[in-house]
Design a protein around this motif. Structure first.
Motif, PDB file in Angstrom:
ATOM      1  N   PRO A  76       0.807  -1.227   0.000  1.00 33.70           N
ATOM      2  CA  PRO A  76       0.000   0.000   0.000  1.00 33.70           C
ATOM      3  C   PRO A  76       0.839   1.276   0.000  1.00 33.70           C
ATOM      4  CG  PRO A  76      -0.715  -1.506   1.736  1.00 33.70           C
ATOM      5  CD  PRO A  76       0.543  -2.064   1.164  1.00 33.70           C
ATOM      6  N   ASN A  77       0.527   2.186  -0.896  1.00 31.99           N
ATOM      7  CA  ASN A  77       1.191   3.486  -0.940  1.00 31.99           C
ATOM      8  C   ASN A  77       0.910   4.302   0.313  1.00 31.99           C
ATOM      9  OD1 ASN A  77       2.242   3.043  -3.495  1.00 31.99           O
ATOM     10  ND2 ASN A  77       0.475   3.943  -4.519  1.00 31.99           N
ATOM     11  N   GLU A  78      -0.237   4.018   0.928  1.00 34.90           N
ATOM     12  CA  GLU A  78      -0.658   4.802   2.082  1.00 34.90           C
ATOM     13  C   GLU A  78       0.193   4.540   3.332  1.00 34.90           C
ATOM     14  OE1 GLU A  78      -3.843   4.308  -0.817  1.00 34.90           O
ATOM     15  OE2 GLU A  78      -2.696   2.830   0.280  1.00 34.90           O
ATOM     16  N   LEU A  79       0.875   3.407   3.368  1.00 37.29           N
ATOM     17  CA  LEU A  79       1.689   3.066   4.525  1.00 37.29           C
ATOM     18  C   LEU A  79       3.108   3.587   4.368  1.00 37.29           C
ATOM     19  CD1 LEU A  79       0.629  -0.633   5.239  1.00 37.29           C
ATOM     20  CD2 LEU A  79      -0.249   1.458   6.268  1.00 37.29           C
ATOM     21  N   SER A  80       3.755   3.831   5.493  1.00 36.66           N
ATOM     22  CA  SER A  80       5.153   4.252   5.464  1.00 36.66           C
ATOM     23  C   SER A  80       6.022   3.083   5.015  1.00 36.66           C
ATOM     24  CB  SER A  80       5.597   4.709   6.856  1.00 36.66           C
ATOM     25  OG  SER A  80       5.655   3.593   7.735  1.00 36.66           O
ATOM     26  N   HIS A  81       7.256   3.399   4.662  1.00 35.81           N
ATOM     27  CA  HIS A  81       8.203   2.369   4.239  1.00 35.81           C
ATOM     28  C   HIS A  81       8.392   1.337   5.356  1.00 35.81           C
ATOM     29  CE1 HIS A  81      11.506   0.584   2.074  1.00 35.81           C
ATOM     30  NE2 HIS A  81      12.319   0.794   3.095  1.00 35.81           N
ATOM     31  N   GLU A  82       8.517   1.791   6.587  1.00 39.68           N
ATOM     32  CA  GLU A  82       8.710   0.892   7.729  1.00 39.68           C
ATOM     33  C   GLU A  82       7.505  -0.020   7.926  1.00 39.68           C
ATOM     34  OE1 GLU A  82       9.260   4.251   7.837  1.00 39.68           O
ATOM     35  OE2 GLU A  82      11.439   4.060   7.720  1.00 39.68           O
ATOM     36  N   LYS A  83       6.298   0.540   7.778  1.00 40.74           N
ATOM     37  CA  LYS A  83       5.081  -0.270   7.931  1.00 40.74           C
ATOM     38  C   LYS A  83       4.963  -1.293   6.805  1.00 40.74           C
ATOM     39  CE  LYS A  83       3.068   1.263  11.626  1.00 40.74           C
ATOM     40  NZ  LYS A  83       2.855   0.424  12.785  1.00 40.74           N
ATOM     41  N   ASN A  84       5.384  -0.916   5.592  1.00 44.07           N
ATOM     42  CA  ASN A  84       5.361  -1.872   4.482  1.00 44.07           C
ATOM     43  C   ASN A  84       6.332  -3.024   4.726  1.00 44.07           C
ATOM     44  OD1 ASN A  84       3.334  -1.109   2.685  1.00 44.07           O
ATOM     45  ND2 ASN A  84       4.609   0.482   1.784  1.00 44.07           N
ATOM     46  N   ILE A  85       7.503  -2.737   5.292  1.00 48.02           N
ATOM     47  CA  ILE A  85       8.458  -3.796   5.632  1.00 48.02           C
ATOM     48  C   ILE A  85       7.846  -4.725   6.670  1.00 48.02           C
ATOM     49  CG2 ILE A  85      10.659  -4.272   6.781  1.00 48.02           C
ATOM     50  CD1 ILE A  85      11.760  -1.778   5.367  1.00 48.02           C
ATOM     51  N   GLU A  86       7.217  -4.147   7.669  1.00 49.04           N
ATOM     52  CA  GLU A  86       6.558  -4.935   8.711  1.00 49.04           C
ATOM     53  C   GLU A  86       5.458  -5.816   8.115  1.00 49.04           C
ATOM     54  OE1 GLU A  86       3.748  -3.792  12.453  1.00 49.04           O
ATOM     55  OE2 GLU A  86       5.560  -2.574  12.188  1.00 49.04           O
ATOM     56  N   LEU A  87       4.650  -5.237   7.235  1.00 47.51           N
ATOM     57  CA  LEU A  87       3.575  -5.978   6.572  1.00 47.51           C
ATOM     58  C   LEU A  87       4.128  -7.111   5.713  1.00 47.51           C
ATOM     59  CD1 LEU A  87       0.497  -6.076   5.955  1.00 47.51           C
ATOM     60  CD2 LEU A  87       0.960  -4.518   4.058  1.00 47.51           C
ATOM     61  N   LEU A  88       5.186  -6.832   4.953  1.00 43.35           N
ATOM     62  CA  LEU A  88       5.806  -7.844   4.107  1.00 43.35           C
ATOM     63  C   LEU A  88       6.364  -8.993   4.933  1.00 43.35           C
ATOM     64  CD1 LEU A  88       6.791  -8.867   1.361  1.00 43.35           C
ATOM     65  CD2 LEU A  88       8.832  -7.456   1.675  1.00 43.35           C
ATOM     66  N   ASN A  89       7.082  -8.676   6.006  1.00 44.02           N
ATOM     67  CA  ASN A  89       7.658  -9.723   6.853  1.00 44.02           C
ATOM     68  C   ASN A  89       6.568 -10.568   7.517  1.00 44.02           C
ATOM     69  OD1 ASN A  89      10.324  -9.159   6.218  1.00 44.02           O
ATOM     70  ND2 ASN A  89      10.509  -7.647   7.846  1.00 44.02           N
ATOM     71  N   GLU A  90       5.472  -9.950   7.897  1.00 39.97           N
ATOM     72  CA  GLU A  90       4.350 -10.696   8.469  1.00 39.97           C
ATOM     73  C   GLU A  90       3.736 -11.631   7.419  1.00 39.97           C
ATOM     74  OE1 GLU A  90      -0.052  -9.694  10.244  1.00 39.97           O
ATOM     75  OE2 GLU A  90       1.576  -8.297  10.720  1.00 39.97           O
ATOM     76  N   PHE A  91       3.593 -11.148   6.197  1.00 38.95           N
ATOM     77  CA  PHE A  91       3.081 -11.960   5.094  1.00 38.95           C
ATOM     78  C   PHE A  91       3.985 -13.168   4.855  1.00 38.95           C
ATOM     79  CE2 PHE A  91       3.145 -12.919   0.511  1.00 38.95           C
ATOM     80  CZ  PHE A  91       1.810 -13.248   0.309  1.00 38.95           C
ATOM     81  N   ILE A  92       5.295 -12.934   4.805  1.00 39.26           N
ATOM     82  CA  ILE A  92       6.256 -14.021   4.583  1.00 39.26           C
ATOM     83  C   ILE A  92       6.174 -15.052   5.700  1.00 39.26           C
ATOM     84  CG2 ILE A  92       8.721 -14.588   4.526  1.00 39.26           C
ATOM     85  CD1 ILE A  92       9.094 -11.869   3.064  1.00 39.26           C
ATOM     86  N   ASP A  93       6.128 -14.582   6.944  1.00 42.56           N
ATOM     87  CA  ASP A  93       6.043 -15.497   8.086  1.00 42.56           C
ATOM     88  C   ASP A  93       4.776 -16.338   8.029  1.00 42.56           C
ATOM     89  OD1 ASP A  93       8.432 -14.526   9.038  1.00 42.56           O
ATOM     90  OD2 ASP A  93       7.508 -13.213  10.544  1.00 42.56           O
ATOM     91  N   THR A  94       3.667 -15.738   7.608  1.00 39.59           N
ATOM     92  CA  THR A  94       2.387 -16.444   7.519  1.00 39.59           C
ATOM     93  C   THR A  94       2.390 -17.457   6.384  1.00 39.59           C
ATOM     94  OG1 THR A  94       1.219 -14.533   8.421  1.00 39.59           O
ATOM     95  CG2 THR A  94      -0.102 -16.153   7.220  1.00 39.59           C
ATOM     96  N   ILE A  95       2.870 -17.061   5.224  1.00 38.75           N
ATOM     97  CA  ILE A  95       2.830 -17.921   4.039  1.00 38.75           C
ATOM     98  C   ILE A  95       3.870 -19.039   4.098  1.00 38.75           C
ATOM     99  CG2 ILE A  95       3.148 -17.975   1.524  1.00 38.75           C
ATOM    100  CD1 ILE A  95       0.522 -16.676   2.471  1.00 38.75           C
ATOM    101  N   LEU A  96       5.094 -18.717   4.451  1.00 41.75           N
ATOM    102  CA  LEU A  96       6.184 -19.701   4.398  1.00 41.75           C
ATOM    103  C   LEU A  96       6.373 -20.472   5.704  1.00 41.75           C
ATOM    104  CD1 LEU A  96       8.857 -17.710   2.376  1.00 41.75           C
ATOM    105  CD2 LEU A  96       7.066 -19.231   1.536  1.00 41.75           C
ATOM    106  N   GLU A  97       5.858 -19.953   6.787  1.00 41.28           N
ATOM    107  CA  GLU A  97       5.916 -20.609   8.096  1.00 41.28           C
ATOM    108  C   GLU A  97       7.328 -21.043   8.489  1.00 41.28           C
ATOM    109  OE1 GLU A  97       3.081 -23.776   7.477  1.00 41.28           O
ATOM    110  OE2 GLU A  97       1.434 -22.498   8.139  1.00 41.28           O
ATOM    111  N   GLY A  98       8.348 -20.330   8.005  1.00 41.32           N
ATOM    112  CA  GLY A  98       9.729 -20.642   8.354  1.00 41.32           C
ATOM    113  C   GLY A  98      10.263 -21.929   7.749  1.00 41.32           C
ATOM    114  N   LYS A  99       9.554 -22.506   6.792  1.00 37.28           N
ATOM    115  CA  LYS A  99       9.926 -23.809   6.222  1.00 37.28           C
ATOM    116  C   LYS A  99      10.805 -23.709   4.976  1.00 37.28           C
ATOM    117  CE  LYS A  99       5.614 -25.945   7.711  1.00 37.28           C
ATOM    118  NZ  LYS A  99       4.370 -26.560   7.248  1.00 37.28           N
ATOM    119  N   TYR A 100      10.902 -22.543   4.382  1.00 35.69           N
ATOM    120  CA  TYR A 100      11.573 -22.436   3.094  1.00 35.69           C
ATOM    121  C   TYR A 100      12.648 -21.354   3.124  1.00 35.69           C
ATOM    122  CZ  TYR A 100       7.417 -25.014   1.763  1.00 35.69           C
ATOM    123  OH  TYR A 100       6.428 -25.945   1.700  1.00 35.69           O
ATOM    124  N   HIS A 101      13.639 -21.511   2.259  1.00 35.00           N
ATOM    125  CA  HIS A 101      14.636 -20.473   2.058  1.00 35.00           C
ATOM    126  C   HIS A 101      14.075 -19.511   1.022  1.00 35.00           C
ATOM    127  CE1 HIS A 101      17.335 -22.754   4.472  1.00 35.00           C
ATOM    128  NE2 HIS A 101      17.265 -23.798   3.660  1.00 35.00           N
TER     129      HIS A 101
END
Length: 117
Positions: A76-101
């Motif tokens: 989202p353009n509406e979020l700050s760069h830091e919030k987008n990083i936080e959102l992306l990392n949360e998405f990765i943690d949810t989708i990959l569940e720490g199982k993949y490189h």
């Protein structure tokens, strides 16, 4: 207004090394370097760089195999760069569940490519 986009594609053998160059703005894609605002990698201890990991994937996958799956999302353009990083990392943690490189990067909205027109 928020813009939503999610796309998944697959990379065949021989595409891993060149594709990580494109994603991270390296080698012949060095003109993209200013576009990359964030990178993160969850790679095994034996590799020193994302390039080494993805070249090894190219070398060790069966001839008609899939080396990587690429998930492209718009943040989202509406979020700050830091919030987008936080959102992306949360998405990765949810989708990959720490199982993949993986390798991940955020590209800026403005392209560093010069317009021809």
């Amino acid at each position: 207004m928020a813009n939503y986009h999610l796309n998944i594609s697959y990379g065949r053998v021989g595409k891993g090394g060149p594709h990580i160059d494109y994603i991270l703005g390296q080698n012949k894609y060095a003109n993209k370097e200013n576009e990359i605002k964030y990178t993160n990698h969850n790679l095994p201890n034996w590799c020193k760089s994302p390039k080494e990991f993805w070249v090894a994937a190219d070398d060790n996958e069966r001839i008609n195999g899939t080396v990587y799956k690429e998930i492209r999302i718009s943040l989202p353009n509406e979020l700050s760069h830091e919030k987008n990083i936080e959102l992306l990392n949360e998405f990765i943690d949810t989708i990959l569940e720490g199982k993949y490189h993986y390798s991940v990067s955020i590209h800026s909205k403005e392209s560093s490519y010069k317009k021809i027109f």
